[in-house]
Design an enzyme around this catalytic site. Structure first.
Site, short mmCIF file in Angstrom:
data_model
loop_
_atom_site.label_atom_id
_atom_site.label_comp_id
_atom_site.label_asym_id
_atom_site.label_seq_id
_atom_site.Cartn_x
_atom_site.Cartn_y
_atom_site.Cartn_z
N CYS A 168 0.73 -1.26 -0.07
CA CYS A 168 -0.05 0.06 0.23
C CYS A 168 1.03 1.21 -0.05
O CYS A 168 0.40 2.47 -0.01
CB CYS A 168 -1.14 -0.14 1.28
SG CYS A 168 -2.30 -1.34 1.11
N ASP A 214 -16.26 8.67 -4.33
CA ASP A 214 -16.06 7.58 -5.53
C ASP A 214 -15.22 8.22 -6.62
O ASP A 214 -15.23 9.25 -7.11
CB ASP A 214 -17.59 7.41 -5.90
CG ASP A 214 -17.56 6.32 -6.94
OD1 ASP A 214 -16.62 5.29 -6.87
OD2 ASP A 214 -18.25 6.30 -7.92
N HIS A 215 -14.22 7.04 -7.18
CA HIS A 215 -13.36 7.59 -8.34
C HIS A 215 -12.49 8.81 -8.15
O HIS A 215 -12.39 9.51 -8.79
CB HIS A 215 -14.29 8.08 -9.75
CG HIS A 215 -14.86 6.69 -10.22
ND1 HIS A 215 -15.93 5.87 -9.67
CD2 HIS A 215 -14.30 5.93 -11.34
CE1 HIS A 215 -16.13 4.79 -10.43
NE2 HIS A 215 -15.03 4.96 -11.43
NI NI Z 1 -4.46 0.07 -0.05
#
Ligand code: NI
Length: 270
Positions: A168, A214-215
Site C-alpha cells: 500500500c 467515489d472515483h
Molecule cells: Ni490499499
C-alpha cells in the site's frame, strides 16, 4: 459467567404492500420507496447465548434451532401475503423493522433470556438487528465506491514507510473497491413502522460520503486526507464525521469499511 453464542441462519419469502390508511400515496411513496405489492426473500440470523453443555459441547442442538426456526418463522411466514395473512400486519406496516419485531417476539416466547439477537435482511444491502438488553433497533445500509490511495507518512523514512504499509506504500498509488456500511439506531416509529426513511439515509450517505469519495484519489482529491493517512480506519472516521449525528433522522451508531473482503474497520465516534 462464561458463555457462548450460537447463530443459525434461515429464510422465507413473503409479499407485502404499503397502502397505509392514514397516509397519502405520496407520503407512502416517500416513506417506503415502493408501495405496490412486491415480495422479498428474507434472511434471518438467530443468535442464542448460554453455557456450553459439558457432555455435548453445544449451547443448543442445531437441529433444535432449525426446528424452532421452521416452526416459528418459516412455516408461519413463508409464501404469505403479510398484510392479508398475518393479523399483526393488518395493523402495523409490513416494514423490515416491524417484521423483525414480530419474528423476535415469536422467538423470544421460545428462548426467553437465551435469545441474544435477531437479524433480518430483505436484500444484501439492507439489514436490521435487535439485541438483548437494547431498546433500539439497528438499521444497516451498505454502499460501494472505488478509490485510489497511497499509505505513506512524511514523518517516517522511505524504508519505515515500506516496512509499515507494504504494497500500500507503492509510490504511484493503487485502488480498492470499498464497501461501506452505515448503521443507525433508534426506536421504530409506530405510524411508519420505520426507524428512519431508508431513502433519507441514502441521500445523506451518497452526498456526504459515497459521491464524495467515489472515483477519487483519496490523498490528492479529498481535503480530509491532506494530512491524514487514508487507511480503512480513517476512511470510516472521516465518513462518521461527515455523516453528522443523525443521518436520515436516526442516531449514527457505527461506520464499517471493507477495504477488501478480508480487511474491515469499524469506527464508533461516541
Ligand atoms: Ni490499499
Amino acid at each position: 459467567m462464561a458463555e457462548a453464542f450460537l447463530t443459525r441462519r434461515s429464510g422465507f419469502s413473503a409479499a407485502r404492500h404499503f397502502h397505509i390508511p392514514s397516509m397519502t400515496g405520496d407520503e407512502a411513496e416517500r416513506t417506503y420507496g415502493h408501495t405496490g405489492a412486491h415480495g422479498h426473500d428474507y434472511l434471518i440470523d438467530l443468535t442464542i447465548r448460554g453455557a456450553i453443555d459439558p457432555v455435548t459441547g453445544m449451547v443448543e442442538n442445531l437441529d433444535t434451532m432449525k426446528e424452532v426456526l421452521r416452526r416459528e418463522v418459516a412455516d408461519h411466514l413463508d409464501a404469505v401475503f403479510l398484510n392479508r395473512d398475518i393479523p399483526f400486519f393488518g395493523k402495523n406496516a409490513p416494514t423490515l423493522e416491524n417484521l423483525a419485531l414480530y419474528v423476535h417476539r415469536r422467538l423470544e416466547s421460545r428462548y426467553g433470556e437465551a435469545l441474544h439477537a435477531v437479524a433480518l435482511a430483505e436484500e444484501e444491502d439492507y439489514r436490521v438487528e435487535l439485541r438483548a438488553g437494547r431498546e433500539e433497533m439497528y438499521v444497516t445500509r451498505t454502499y460501494r465506491f472505488c478509490a485510489g490511495h497511497r499509505l505513506h507518512r512524511p514523518e517516517l523514512s522511505d524504508e519505515e514507510n515500506r516496512a509499515c504499509f507494504g504494497k500500500c506504500n507503492n509510490p504511484n498509488g493503487h485502488g480498492h473497491n470499498y464497501r461501506l456500511e452505515i448503521t443507525v439506531a433508534g426506536g421504530v416509529d409506530e405510524r411508519t413502522g420505520k426507524v428512519c426513511r431508508a431513502g433519507d439515509l441514502d441521500d445523506v450517505a451518497r452526498r456526504e460520503v459515497i459521491d464524495y469519495l467515489d472515483h477519487r484519489n483519496l490523498n490528492e482529491d479529498i481535503e480530509e486526507f491532506r494530512d491524514l493517512n487514508p487507511t480503512a480506519e480513517n476512511i470510516a472516521r472521516v465518513a462518521w464525521e461527515r455523516l453528522g449525528e443523525r443521518p436520515g433522522g436516526a442516531a449514527l451508531y457505527r461506520v464499517r469499511v471493507y477495504e477488501t473482503d478480508r480487511n474491515v474497520a469499524d469506527y464508533y465516534g461516541r
